[in-house]
Design an enzyme around this catalytic site. Structure first.
Site, PDB file in Angstrom:
ATOM      1  N   PRO A   2      -4.394  33.489  -6.009  1.00 31.86           N
ATOM      2  CA  PRO A   2      -3.603  33.318  -7.240  1.00 31.86           C
ATOM      3  C   PRO A   2      -3.685  31.861  -7.717  1.00 31.86           C
ATOM      4  CG  PRO A   2      -2.278  34.243  -5.443  1.00 31.86           C
ATOM      5  CD  PRO A   2      -3.575  33.793  -4.852  1.00 31.86           C
ATOM      6  N   GLU A   3      -3.974  31.674  -8.978  1.00 29.30           N
ATOM      7  CA  GLU A   3      -3.966  30.327  -9.532  1.00 29.30           C
ATOM      8  C   GLU A   3      -2.646  30.100 -10.269  1.00 29.30           C
ATOM      9  OE1 GLU A   3      -7.286  28.360 -11.041  1.00 29.30           O
ATOM     10  OE2 GLU A   3      -8.776  29.607 -10.039  1.00 29.30           O
ATOM     11  N   HIS A  91       1.696  45.395   5.103  1.00 28.28           N
ATOM     12  CA  HIS A  91       1.650  43.953   4.833  1.00 28.28           C
ATOM     13  C   HIS A  91       2.860  43.417   4.073  1.00 28.28           C
ATOM     14  CE1 HIS A  91      -2.396  44.341   6.298  1.00 28.28           C
ATOM     15  NE2 HIS A  91      -2.771  45.048   5.250  1.00 28.28           N
ATOM     16  N   ARG A 110      -3.645  38.859   4.200  1.00 24.55           N
ATOM     17  CA  ARG A 110      -4.393  37.882   5.006  1.00 24.55           C
ATOM     18  C   ARG A 110      -3.497  36.826   5.658  1.00 24.55           C
ATOM     19  NH1 ARG A 110      -9.826  35.939   2.261  1.00 24.55           N
ATOM     20  NH2 ARG A 110      -9.964  34.916   4.286  1.00 24.55           N
TER      21      ARG A 110
END
Ligand SMILES: [Zn+2]
Length: 272
Positions: A2-3, A91, A110
């Site tokens: 994500p930016e 997750h 992750r």
């Protein structure tokens, strides 16, 4: 990853569900993400009232009178609002249950994200924040600043604007896009930028980020009961990922090079 625009859109999406709400309790199902998670977080957050949600660089800060919960999405993290009886997803590592019946859930396959608690604002003394440069959308990031910071610097301009000590939140995608808009090659040596280049580039950085945030705003509903795969917005990239495709301005092939091991895209005709 994500930016900044994705992080800002996340905040805009979750804020209405958090402000003025009381945290009933919280639940952590992992010991660590990128770092170990303080096991007292939930004890500290129970019954606390949320005042607002803010952002510094790509850190999301949910805060109340006596607490600051700082969250970084890492590579694959997402925050979403869920309802009381929504089944937990694989997750989902962390959740805040609110007195409104909604929950904030953090999902991160992750596990490169971060969650940390503090009683004082992390902006004051946390080492992660101390050396950060200005926000790209703030007035502090302007042509004079960029001109000053680029003097005597022998690194590629793309690396300079991706350096968080110079300016925060300009990642690989938006750096490429801003340089195209400013008509500057990504590999141009920073110290060779003219005042005009710095003017164009500082404006372009703001423009591409604002445009992406605006695009993201229209998909805000995705954050409510979303599947957590927000991905990148339907942003019409001019150069990013367009290797060998015709430039929108001049029809030349878009070129791809590596700068500091990151893929970089540009038009050799439009960018000098
Ligand atoms: Zn071109």
């Amino acid at each position: 990853m994500p930016e900044l625009p994705e992080v800002q859109t996340t905040i805009d999406g979750i804020r209405p569900y958090l402000v003025d709400k009381k945290i009933l309790n919280c639940n952590i199902s992992v010991k660590k993400l990128r770092w170990k998670i303080d096991k007292d977080i939930c004890k500290n957050l129970a019954n606390a009232k949320i005042i607002d949600v803010s952002r510094r660089a790509k850190y999301i800060i949910i805060y109340g009178k006596e607490f600051f919960l700082t969250i970084h999405l890492g590579m694959t993290g997402t925050l979403r609002i869920a309802q009381e009886n929504d089944i937990k997803k694989k997750h989902d590592h962390f959740e805040l249950r609110l007195n409104s019946g909604y929950m904030l859930r953090f999902n991160d396959p992750r596990k490169f994200g971060m969650i940390f608690f503090s009683k004082e604002s992390p902006l004051k003394d946390n080492r992660l924040f101390l050396s950060l440069g200005p926000e790209p959308l703030s007035e502090d990031f302007n042509s004079d600043y960029l001109f000053k910071k680029s003097r005597k610097r022998n690194i590629a301009i793309k690396n300079l604007i991706m350096n968080a000590n110079i300016v925060v939140g300009v990642g690989n995608i938006y750096a490429s896009e801003a340089l195209f808009l400013a008509k500057i090659r990504p590999q141009k040596v920073s110290k060779k930028l003219t005042k005009k280049n710095c003017e164009d580039l500082s404006k372009s950085v703001k423009k591409v980020l604002r445009r992406a945030i605006k695009k993201g705003g229209s998909s805000i509903n995705d954050y409510i009961n979303a599947d957590g795969k927000s991905g990148y917005f339907q942003y019409d990239f001019k150069v990013y990922g367009r290797t060998s495709l015709p430039c929108h301005n001049c029809q030349s092939d878009i070129l791809q090079i590596k700068i500091n091991q990151r893929s970089s895209f540009y038009c050799k005709n439009c960018q000098k």
